[in-house]
Write a protein that holds these residues in place. Structure first.
Motif, PDB file in Angstrom:
ATOM      1  N   ASN A 159       0.854  -1.179   0.000  1.00 28.78           N
ATOM      2  CA  ASN A 159       0.000   0.000   0.000  1.00 28.78           C
ATOM      3  C   ASN A 159       0.896   1.238   0.000  1.00 28.78           C
ATOM      4  OD1 ASN A 159      -2.514  -1.438   0.328  1.00 28.78           O
ATOM      5  ND2 ASN A 159      -1.882  -1.800   2.440  1.00 28.78           N
ATOM      6  N   PHE A 160       0.634   2.148  -0.933  1.00 26.62           N
ATOM      7  CA  PHE A 160       1.427   3.373  -1.034  1.00 26.62           C
ATOM      8  C   PHE A 160       0.525   4.598  -0.862  1.00 26.62           C
ATOM      9  CE2 PHE A 160       4.491   0.587  -2.960  1.00 26.62           C
ATOM     10  CZ  PHE A 160       5.724   1.191  -2.777  1.00 26.62           C
ATOM     11  N   LEU A 161       0.968   5.520  -0.044  1.00 22.97           N
ATOM     12  CA  LEU A 161       0.349   6.836   0.026  1.00 22.97           C
ATOM     13  C   LEU A 161       1.337   7.806  -0.606  1.00 22.97           C
ATOM     14  CD1 LEU A 161      -1.724   8.919   0.866  1.00 22.97           C
ATOM     15  CD2 LEU A 161      -0.742   8.901   3.173  1.00 22.97           C
ATOM     16  N   LEU A 162       0.991   8.293  -1.800  1.00 24.57           N
ATOM     17  CA  LEU A 162       1.874   9.171  -2.558  1.00 24.57           C
ATOM     18  C   LEU A 162       1.446  10.613  -2.336  1.00 24.57           C
ATOM     19  CD1 LEU A 162       1.941   7.122  -5.891  1.00 24.57           C
ATOM     20  CD2 LEU A 162       3.438   6.897  -3.889  1.00 24.57           C
ATOM     21  N   ILE A 163       2.313  11.381  -1.711  1.00 24.26           N
ATOM     22  CA  ILE A 163       1.993  12.746  -1.316  1.00 24.26           C
ATOM     23  C   ILE A 163       2.418  13.719  -2.413  1.00 24.26           C
ATOM     24  CG2 ILE A 163       2.373  14.557   0.388  1.00 24.26           C
ATOM     25  CD1 ILE A 163       0.772  12.191   1.445  1.00 24.26           C
ATOM     26  N   ILE A 316      -7.044   4.165  -5.394  1.00 26.20           N
ATOM     27  CA  ILE A 316      -7.089   3.374  -6.614  1.00 26.20           C
ATOM     28  C   ILE A 316      -6.420   2.026  -6.351  1.00 26.20           C
ATOM     29  CG2 ILE A 316      -4.887   4.210  -7.534  1.00 26.20           C
ATOM     30  CD1 ILE A 316      -8.009   3.912  -9.689  1.00 26.20           C
ATOM     31  N   GLY A 317      -6.896   0.977  -7.000  1.00 31.15           N
ATOM     32  CA  GLY A 317      -6.246  -0.321  -6.888  1.00 31.15           C
ATOM     33  C   GLY A 317      -4.959  -0.357  -7.693  1.00 31.15           C
ATOM     34  N   ARG A 318      -3.988  -1.078  -7.208  1.00 30.53           N
ATOM     35  CA  ARG A 318      -2.706  -1.193  -7.907  1.00 30.53           C
ATOM     36  C   ARG A 318      -2.889  -1.817  -9.284  1.00 30.53           C
ATOM     37  NH1 ARG A 318       2.675  -1.614  -6.443  1.00 30.53           N
ATOM     38  NH2 ARG A 318       3.938  -3.036  -7.688  1.00 30.53           N
ATOM     39  N   THR A 319      -3.740  -2.813  -9.371  1.00 32.11           N
ATOM     40  CA  THR A 319      -4.089  -3.452 -10.638  1.00 32.11           C
ATOM     41  C   THR A 319      -5.593  -3.545 -10.744  1.00 32.11           C
ATOM     42  OG1 THR A 319      -3.856  -5.634  -9.606  1.00 32.11           O
ATOM     43  CG2 THR A 319      -1.946  -4.773 -10.810  1.00 32.11           C
ATOM     44  N   GLY A 320      -6.102  -3.641 -11.972  1.00 30.26           N
ATOM     45  CA  GLY A 320      -7.541  -3.677 -12.179  1.00 30.26           C
ATOM     46  C   GLY A 320      -8.052  -5.039 -12.600  1.00 30.26           C
ATOM     47  N   ARG A 321      -9.184  -5.028 -13.288  1.00 33.50           N
ATOM     48  CA  ARG A 321      -9.817  -6.288 -13.700  1.00 33.50           C
ATOM     49  C   ARG A 321      -8.969  -7.065 -14.681  1.00 33.50           C
ATOM     50  NH1 ARG A 321     -15.601  -4.000 -15.256  1.00 33.50           N
ATOM     51  NH2 ARG A 321     -14.281  -3.410 -16.997  1.00 33.50           N
ATOM     52  N   HIS A 322      -8.113  -6.373 -15.429  1.00 36.86           N
ATOM     53  CA  HIS A 322      -7.326  -7.033 -16.462  1.00 36.86           C
ATOM     54  C   HIS A 322      -5.962  -7.490 -15.942  1.00 36.86           C
ATOM     55  CE1 HIS A 322     -10.422  -5.782 -19.171  1.00 36.86           C
ATOM     56  NE2 HIS A 322     -10.199  -4.505 -18.923  1.00 36.86           N
ATOM     57  N   PHE A 323      -5.886  -7.716 -14.630  1.00 36.93           N
ATOM     58  CA  PHE A 323      -4.638  -8.179 -14.037  1.00 36.93           C
ATOM     59  C   PHE A 323      -4.218  -9.516 -14.633  1.00 36.93           C
ATOM     60  CE2 PHE A 323      -2.602 -11.039 -10.984  1.00 36.93           C
ATOM     61  CZ  PHE A 323      -1.449 -10.322 -10.697  1.00 36.93           C
ATOM     62  N   THR A 324      -2.946  -9.660 -14.907  1.00 38.14           N
ATOM     63  CA  THR A 324      -2.369 -10.931 -15.337  1.00 38.14           C
ATOM     64  C   THR A 324      -1.057 -11.131 -14.618  1.00 38.14           C
ATOM     65  OG1 THR A 324      -1.726 -12.257 -17.272  1.00 38.14           O
ATOM     66  CG2 THR A 324      -1.120  -9.921 -17.307  1.00 38.14           C
ATOM     67  N   GLU A 325      -0.646 -12.361 -14.455  1.00 36.19           N
ATOM     68  CA  GLU A 325       0.590 -12.666 -13.744  1.00 36.19           C
ATOM     69  C   GLU A 325       1.766 -11.929 -14.379  1.00 36.19           C
ATOM     70  OE1 GLU A 325       2.328 -14.166 -10.500  1.00 36.19           O
ATOM     71  OE2 GLU A 325       0.237 -14.601 -11.055  1.00 36.19           O
ATOM     72  N   GLY A 326       2.554 -11.274 -13.564  1.00 30.39           N
ATOM     73  CA  GLY A 326       3.702 -10.532 -14.051  1.00 30.39           C
ATOM     74  C   GLY A 326       3.450  -9.048 -14.220  1.00 30.39           C
ATOM     75  N   VAL A 346      -2.521   4.126  -3.361  1.00 26.52           N
ATOM     76  CA  VAL A 346      -2.528   2.975  -4.266  1.00 26.52           C
ATOM     77  C   VAL A 346      -2.583   1.712  -3.409  1.00 26.52           C
ATOM     78  CG1 VAL A 346      -1.348   1.757  -6.125  1.00 26.52           C
ATOM     79  CG2 VAL A 346      -1.195   4.250  -5.972  1.00 26.52           C
ATOM     80  N   ALA A 347      -3.710   0.991  -3.474  1.00 26.84           N
ATOM     81  CA  ALA A 347      -3.889  -0.199  -2.658  1.00 26.84           C
ATOM     82  C   ALA A 347      -3.175  -1.382  -3.288  1.00 26.84           C
ATOM     83  CB  ALA A 347      -5.377  -0.518  -2.498  1.00 26.84           C
ATOM     84  N   GLN A 348      -2.531  -2.177  -2.465  1.00 22.30           N
ATOM     85  CA  GLN A 348      -1.770  -3.316  -2.976  1.00 22.30           C
ATOM     86  C   GLN A 348      -2.687  -4.319  -3.675  1.00 22.30           C
ATOM     87  OE1 GLN A 348      -1.404  -4.764   1.537  1.00 22.30           O
ATOM     88  NE2 GLN A 348       0.029  -5.777   0.194  1.00 22.30           N
ATOM     89  N   SER A 349      -2.074  -5.149  -4.514  1.00 26.39           N
ATOM     90  CA  SER A 349      -2.834  -6.111  -5.291  1.00 26.39           C
ATOM     91  C   SER A 349      -3.541  -7.102  -4.374  1.00 26.39           C
ATOM     92  CB  SER A 349      -1.919  -6.873  -6.252  1.00 26.39           C
ATOM     93  OG  SER A 349      -1.459  -6.040  -7.274  1.00 26.39           O
ATOM     94  N   ALA A 350      -4.639  -7.607  -4.877  1.00 24.68           N
ATOM     95  CA  ALA A 350      -5.510  -8.443  -4.049  1.00 24.68           C
ATOM     96  C   ALA A 350      -4.901  -9.780  -3.706  1.00 24.68           C
ATOM     97  CB  ALA A 350      -6.842  -8.660  -4.770  1.00 24.68           C
ATOM     98  N   ASP A 351      -3.878 -10.231  -4.443  1.00 21.58           N
ATOM     99  CA  ASP A 351      -3.312 -11.533  -4.135  1.00 21.58           C
ATOM    100  C   ASP A 351      -2.626 -11.536  -2.780  1.00 21.58           C
ATOM    101  OD1 ASP A 351      -1.283  -9.860  -4.924  1.00 21.58           O
ATOM    102  OD2 ASP A 351      -0.180 -11.361  -6.090  1.00 21.58           O
ATOM    103  N   LYS A 352      -2.286 -10.333  -2.273  1.00 23.07           N
ATOM    104  CA  LYS A 352      -1.716 -10.228  -0.946  1.00 23.07           C
ATOM    105  C   LYS A 352      -2.753  -9.710   0.052  1.00 23.07           C
ATOM    106  CE  LYS A 352       2.185  -8.242   1.596  1.00 23.07           C
ATOM    107  NZ  LYS A 352       3.365  -7.370   1.534  1.00 23.07           N
ATOM    108  N   GLY A 353      -3.661  -8.898  -0.423  1.00 23.35           N
ATOM    109  CA  GLY A 353      -4.713  -8.392   0.435  1.00 23.35           C
ATOM    110  C   GLY A 353      -4.304  -7.172   1.227  1.00 23.35           C
ATOM    111  N   LEU A 354      -5.288  -6.465   1.754  1.00 21.42           N
ATOM    112  CA  LEU A 354      -5.026  -5.259   2.546  1.00 21.42           C
ATOM    113  C   LEU A 354      -4.954  -5.667   4.011  1.00 21.42           C
ATOM    114  CD1 LEU A 354      -4.690  -2.197   2.664  1.00 21.42           C
ATOM    115  CD2 LEU A 354      -7.167  -1.999   2.702  1.00 21.42           C
TER     116      LEU A 354
END
Length: 357
Positions: A159-163, A316-326, A346-354
């Motif tokens: 998870n990133f908070l970009l100031i 915003i999510g780090r990746t969207g619906r069109h996420f693919t490995e890599g 920027v929320a981390q990808s769902a494979d790791k979870g928040l």
């Protein structure tokens, strides 16, 4: 309910944005009683290489190999020691700020290529949130994002908070871009928790790009007409397609917003249960939430709408619906980080979870 943030990683480089970065991290640390680790990377080897390049320009009396070798060793020792002390000095004012008001601060510095050193420290420390500026010492212009920021964002699933500027957290306005992906729901979870503790309002936004569908259909239509006897009623198909684009995608957006709202808050604006409580936000919380469906180029609409509602923070999510490995970072997330008029979560990808809220 688990705390949203237990450990916050604060990236500091003593640039003009560093004060705002530290202020944001301090506000969050106080609210969630989180430990804070201040990190900085310094590149001593770069200066050593620069010294080697300058050797031919030294006076003749310094050109003997024995003398050069002694100078190299001396220079290397001075640079390594000096740059480490300079890096720690960058963190000293922040350390004093935290220890005077919130005594849970630790400083860590690392030698290496700046982004690599920062990324390694982030991965070693773990934590729940990385707070850093969108740019360093370089002049910021529209669309500019610093190389360390961008490479950290791409290189670490966190998870990133970009100031981008001062982040006001007194009755803040949050905007969340939702697309049906689990990562975007993670972003909404974070926004919901922060809105609850800072008494903020949330705008849930879904955006679809009808023009891209129309363009694809137009190209398809031209390629199919009179091709090998293929029967294609272009006029009828165009009407059906436009009907789907104009109304169907908007209906999909409404379903996505409703489902995300239900998943996070426990009720939608069409659910009577909403009046009785706010699910994750806690019963009795007064923060308002709004839903909006827009048509247009996705990242541009997100940035424009954020400016329209005077958002303090875009999620915003780090990746969207069109996420693919890599895939390291979605294009929408990157462009929102570049062009949003405010700071970006920027929320981390769902494979790791928040976190399990």
């Amino acid at each position: 309910m688990k705390k949203l943030f237990k450990k916050i990683l604060l990236c500091i480089d003593n640039s003009p944005l560093s004060t705002h970065v530290a202020d944001a991290a301090l506000s969050l640390a106080r609210q969630f009683d989180a430990a804070v680790v201040g990190i900085h990377g310094y590149n001593a080897s770069m200066h050593e290489g620069a010294f080697r390049m300058m050797e031919p320009t030294l006076p003749v009396e310094y050109q003997q190999e024995e003398i050069l070798q002694k100078q190299r060793q001396l220079h290397k020792s001075l640079i390594n020691t000096g740059m480490e002390k300079i890096s720690l000095s960058y963190l000293k004012p922040v350390e004093e700020l935290f220890n005077n008001t919130f005594p849970h601060f630790q400083a860590r510095v690392r030698e290496g290529k700046n982004f690599s050193a920062v990324n390694n420290l982030i991965m070693e420390e773990g934590g729940d949130l990385v707070v850093m500026g969108t740019s360093g010492f370089n002049h910021e212009s529209k669309g500019f994002i610093g190389s360390v920021c961008l490479r950290a964002l791409r290189g670490v699933n966190q998870n990133f908070l970009l100031i981008r500027k001062h982040l006001g957290l007194q009755r803040p306005v949050f905007m969340v871009g939702l697309d049906g992906s689990a990562s975007s729901v993670n972003a909404l979870k974070a926004a919901a928790e922060l809105a609850a503790v800072f008494d903020g309002d949330i705008h849930l936004v879904y955006i679809f790009d009808s023009e891209i569908h129309k363009d694809i259909f137009g190209r398809l239509k031209e390629s199919l007409i009179n091709q090998g006897g293929f029967s294609f009623n272009a006029k009828a198909q165009a009407k059906i397609h436009d009907e789907f684009i104009d109304k169907g995608l908007a209906r999909v957006g409404a379903m996505i917003l409703d489902q995300a709202e239900k998943d996070v808050f426990g009720a939608t604006d069409r659910d009577p249960a909403r009046a009785a409580g706010w699910g994750l936000m806690g019963e009795g919380a007064q923060a308002r939430r709004f839903k909006k469906i827009l048509d247009g180029h996705i990242y541009k609409k997100i940035c424009n709408y954020a400016e329209e509602v005077k958002a303090d923070l875009v999620f915003i999510g780090r990746t969207g619906r069109h996420f693919t490995e890599g895939l390291d970072l979605g294009s929408v997330a990157e462009n929102v980080a570049r062009y949003a008029p405010c700071s970006v979560f920027v929320a981390q990808s769902a494979d790791k979870g928040l976190v399990n809220l």
